[in-house]
Design a protein around this motif. Structure first.
Motif, PDB file in Angstrom:
ATOM      1  N   PHE A 103       0.113  -3.714   4.017  1.00 35.25           N
ATOM      2  CA  PHE A 103       0.006  -2.911   5.234  1.00 35.25           C
ATOM      3  C   PHE A 103       1.248  -2.035   5.373  1.00 35.25           C
ATOM      4  O   PHE A 103       2.362  -2.539   5.526  1.00 35.25           O
ATOM      5  CB  PHE A 103      -0.147  -3.831   6.440  1.00 35.25           C
ATOM      6  CG  PHE A 103      -0.505  -3.122   7.718  1.00 35.25           C
ATOM      7  CD1 PHE A 103      -1.568  -2.238   7.770  1.00 35.25           C
ATOM      8  CD2 PHE A 103       0.221  -3.353   8.874  1.00 35.25           C
ATOM      9  CE1 PHE A 103      -1.912  -1.588   8.947  1.00 35.25           C
ATOM     10  CE2 PHE A 103      -0.106  -2.715  10.061  1.00 35.25           C
ATOM     11  CZ  PHE A 103      -1.178  -1.829  10.093  1.00 35.25           C
ATOM     12  N   ASN A 105       1.543   1.078   7.575  1.00 40.88           N
ATOM     13  CA  ASN A 105       1.700   1.394   8.997  1.00 40.88           C
ATOM     14  C   ASN A 105       2.806   2.423   9.254  1.00 40.88           C
ATOM     15  O   ASN A 105       3.659   2.246  10.128  1.00 40.88           O
ATOM     16  CB  ASN A 105       1.962   0.122   9.806  1.00 40.88           C
ATOM     17  CG  ASN A 105       1.757   0.334  11.301  1.00 40.88           C
ATOM     18  OD1 ASN A 105       0.926   1.147  11.702  1.00 40.88           O
ATOM     19  ND2 ASN A 105       2.505  -0.382  12.116  1.00 40.88           N
ATOM     20  N   LYS A 106       2.761   3.525   8.491  1.00 43.10           N
ATOM     21  CA  LYS A 106       3.728   4.604   8.676  1.00 43.10           C
ATOM     22  C   LYS A 106       3.019   5.949   8.557  1.00 43.10           C
ATOM     23  O   LYS A 106       2.117   6.104   7.731  1.00 43.10           O
ATOM     24  CB  LYS A 106       4.844   4.530   7.630  1.00 43.10           C
ATOM     25  CG  LYS A 106       5.757   3.323   7.763  1.00 43.10           C
ATOM     26  CD  LYS A 106       6.847   3.342   6.701  1.00 43.10           C
ATOM     27  CE  LYS A 106       7.778   2.145   6.838  1.00 43.10           C
ATOM     28  NZ  LYS A 106       8.830   2.152   5.782  1.00 43.10           N
ATOM     29  N   TRP A 135      -6.431   3.282   3.400  1.00 44.80           N
ATOM     30  CA  TRP A 135      -6.995   3.540   4.721  1.00 44.80           C
ATOM     31  C   TRP A 135      -5.981   4.260   5.596  1.00 44.80           C
ATOM     32  O   TRP A 135      -4.792   3.933   5.581  1.00 44.80           O
ATOM     33  CB  TRP A 135      -7.412   2.235   5.385  1.00 44.80           C
ATOM     34  CG  TRP A 135      -8.519   1.535   4.657  1.00 44.80           C
ATOM     35  CD1 TRP A 135      -8.394   0.599   3.672  1.00 44.80           C
ATOM     36  CD2 TRP A 135      -9.921   1.739   4.839  1.00 44.80           C
ATOM     37  NE1 TRP A 135      -9.634   0.197   3.234  1.00 44.80           N
ATOM     38  CE2 TRP A 135     -10.591   0.875   3.934  1.00 44.80           C
ATOM     39  CE3 TRP A 135     -10.676   2.554   5.681  1.00 44.80           C
ATOM     40  CZ2 TRP A 135     -11.982   0.814   3.850  1.00 44.80           C
ATOM     41  CZ3 TRP A 135     -12.062   2.486   5.600  1.00 44.80           C
ATOM     42  CH2 TRP A 135     -12.696   1.630   4.696  1.00 44.80           C
ATOM     43  N   ALA A 136      -6.467   5.243   6.373  1.00 45.91           N
ATOM     44  CA  ALA A 136      -5.570   6.022   7.229  1.00 45.91           C
ATOM     45  C   ALA A 136      -6.234   6.316   8.567  1.00 45.91           C
ATOM     46  O   ALA A 136      -7.467   6.350   8.670  1.00 45.91           O
ATOM     47  CB  ALA A 136      -5.185   7.332   6.540  1.00 45.91           C
ATOM     48  N   ASP A 137      -5.387   6.533   9.574  1.00 50.36           N
ATOM     49  CA  ASP A 137      -5.845   6.928  10.910  1.00 50.36           C
ATOM     50  C   ASP A 137      -6.853   5.930  11.467  1.00 50.36           C
ATOM     51  O   ASP A 137      -7.961   6.293  11.871  1.00 50.36           O
ATOM     52  CB  ASP A 137      -6.446   8.334  10.859  1.00 50.36           C
ATOM     53  CG  ASP A 137      -6.521   8.986  12.238  1.00 50.36           C
ATOM     54  OD1 ASP A 137      -5.802   8.522  13.139  1.00 50.36           O
ATOM     55  OD2 ASP A 137      -7.293   9.943  12.399  1.00 50.36           O
ATOM     56  N   ALA A 138      -6.435   4.645  11.488  1.00 47.84           N
ATOM     57  CA  ALA A 138      -7.278   3.564  12.024  1.00 47.84           C
ATOM     58  C   ALA A 138      -8.645   3.520  11.339  1.00 47.84           C
ATOM     59  O   ALA A 138      -9.686   3.371  11.973  1.00 47.84           O
ATOM     60  CB  ALA A 138      -7.435   3.694  13.531  1.00 47.84           C
ATOM     61  N   LYS A 139      -8.626   3.683  10.020  1.00 46.21           N
ATOM     62  CA  LYS A 139      -9.815   3.598   9.159  1.00 46.21           C
ATOM     63  C   LYS A 139     -10.825   4.717   9.400  1.00 46.21           C
ATOM     64  O   LYS A 139     -12.018   4.560   9.121  1.00 46.21           O
ATOM     65  CB  LYS A 139     -10.476   2.224   9.273  1.00 46.21           C
ATOM     66  CG  LYS A 139      -9.581   1.097   8.753  1.00 46.21           C
ATOM     67  CD  LYS A 139     -10.336  -0.184   8.494  1.00 46.21           C
ATOM     68  CE  LYS A 139      -9.430  -1.197   7.798  1.00 46.21           C
ATOM     69  NZ  LYS A 139     -10.117  -2.458   7.489  1.00 46.21           N
ATOM     70  N   VAL A 231      -1.469   8.152  10.077  1.00 45.47           N
ATOM     71  CA  VAL A 231      -0.760   6.911   9.779  1.00 45.47           C
ATOM     72  C   VAL A 231      -1.469   6.203   8.630  1.00 45.47           C
ATOM     73  O   VAL A 231      -2.680   5.951   8.690  1.00 45.47           O
ATOM     74  CB  VAL A 231      -0.709   5.991  11.012  1.00 45.47           C
ATOM     75  CG1 VAL A 231      -0.109   4.630  10.650  1.00 45.47           C
ATOM     76  CG2 VAL A 231       0.097   6.646  12.123  1.00 45.47           C
ATOM     77  N   GLY A 233      -2.471   3.065   6.799  1.00 44.84           N
ATOM     78  CA  GLY A 233      -2.610   1.655   7.149  1.00 44.84           C
ATOM     79  C   GLY A 233      -2.541   0.777   5.917  1.00 44.84           C
ATOM     80  O   GLY A 233      -1.501   0.658   5.275  1.00 44.84           O
ATOM     81  N   GLU A 234      -3.679   0.178   5.538  1.00 45.13           N
ATOM     82  CA  GLU A 234      -3.719  -0.714   4.384  1.00 45.13           C
ATOM     83  C   GLU A 234      -3.821   0.072   3.077  1.00 45.13           C
ATOM     84  O   GLU A 234      -4.556   1.052   2.979  1.00 45.13           O
ATOM     85  CB  GLU A 234      -4.914  -1.665   4.468  1.00 45.13           C
ATOM     86  CG  GLU A 234      -4.917  -2.573   5.681  1.00 45.13           C
ATOM     87  CD  GLU A 234      -5.673  -1.980   6.849  1.00 45.13           C
ATOM     88  OE1 GLU A 234      -5.851  -0.733   6.880  1.00 45.13           O
ATOM     89  OE2 GLU A 234      -6.091  -2.749   7.734  1.00 45.13           O
TER      90      GLU A 234
END
Length: 260
Positions: A103, A105-106, A135-139, A231, A233-234
């Motif tokens: 993760f 998260n940046k 994954w980006a922008d809250a999926k 952002v 994410g994973e």
């Protein structure tokens, strides 16, 4: 002297026992059965190790429509040393994506370096792809980076990327071809799975060992205005399996994400 040797022998035995205990404690395994039910608890069995998480991720029975799956066994000594043996039927639909994830998260703009190092073993049969899933922008955005796969880089074969555009023969059509990124060339496909946008980068020269410049790929999509300063994410890496009749084995060594 005999008493000293006896004590030394006991200490040696104790150290071996402790070493064995530590090794066993660091090992995790799970086997999920043949099923068409999304309620089987082992389908998404997870294990965390040193900032990484491993996931059995047999999601076929939870897809729409559900896909029946075969058994899958996942073994891990650590997040840097794991393998899976999966016996999936030769039917339509993805059955599983056993993977490791980190993760981040940046935001993209805050990063000066974002890489993922992969070293894998894959079978010669079956239908599958060895792929990063970013994954980006809250999926809302899913970036797949296919490194090795049983289909072709031009969107044909027994595994195909998600795409808005298809040929009459049923092959996905790349939106961008022979794009130079991260020291290789890629065919890039854009589409949706009905929930989120999917961008698939198919490496034209397949490989099981490489380091991917994830930041360069993210900035490439950003330059094409698919998203702005999202952002990250994973970052996941694993094997998306469509079929592996008889039980095929896949392995990952020394996977590592660097985010600075």
């Amino acid at each position: 002297m005999p008493k000293f040797l006896a004590i030394l022998g006991c200490l040696t035995s104790l150290m071996l026992m402790l070493g064995s205990t530590v090794a066993q404690a660091a090992t995790w395994s799970v086997t999920s059965p043949s099923t068409s039910s999304c309620h089987e608890h082992t389908l998404f069995a997870r294990w965390s190790y040193e900032g990484y998480t491993l996931n059995n991720d047999v999601w076929g029975p939870c897809s729409v429509p559900p896909v029946a799956v075969g058994p899958q066994s996942f073994w891990a000594n650590s997040s840097f040393d794991w393998s899976v043996t999966s016996d999936q039927p030769d039917t339509n639909g993805i059955k599983s994506y056993p993977h490791v994830e980190y993760f981040v998260n940046k935001p993209v703009g805050s990063l000066r370096k974002l890489t993922a190092t992969i070293s894998a073993t894959t079978p010669s049969a079956g239908a599958w792809e060895s792929t990063l899933d970013i994954w980006a922008d809250a999926k809302q955005h899913e970036i797949m980076v296919w490194l090795n796969y049983t289909g072709t880089s031009n969107g044909c074969g027994n595994v195909k990327p998600i795409s808005y555009n298809w040929t009459a023969e049923g092959c996905a059509i790349p939106l961008y071809s022979n794009v130079s990124l991260s020291g290789s060339t890629w065919n890039v496909y854009v589409g949706t799975n009905g929930k989120n946008a999917v961008y698939s980068f198919l490496r034209t020269a397949k490989t099981n060992q490489t380091t991917i410049d994830v930041l360069e790929i993210m900035n490439y999509l950003k330059s094409l205005n698919y998203f702005d300063d999202v952002v990250v994410g994973e970052i996941q890496y694993g094997f998306e399996i469509t079929s592996s009749v008889g039980g095929l084995s896949f392995g990952s060594k020394n996977f590592a994400v660097t985010a600075e």
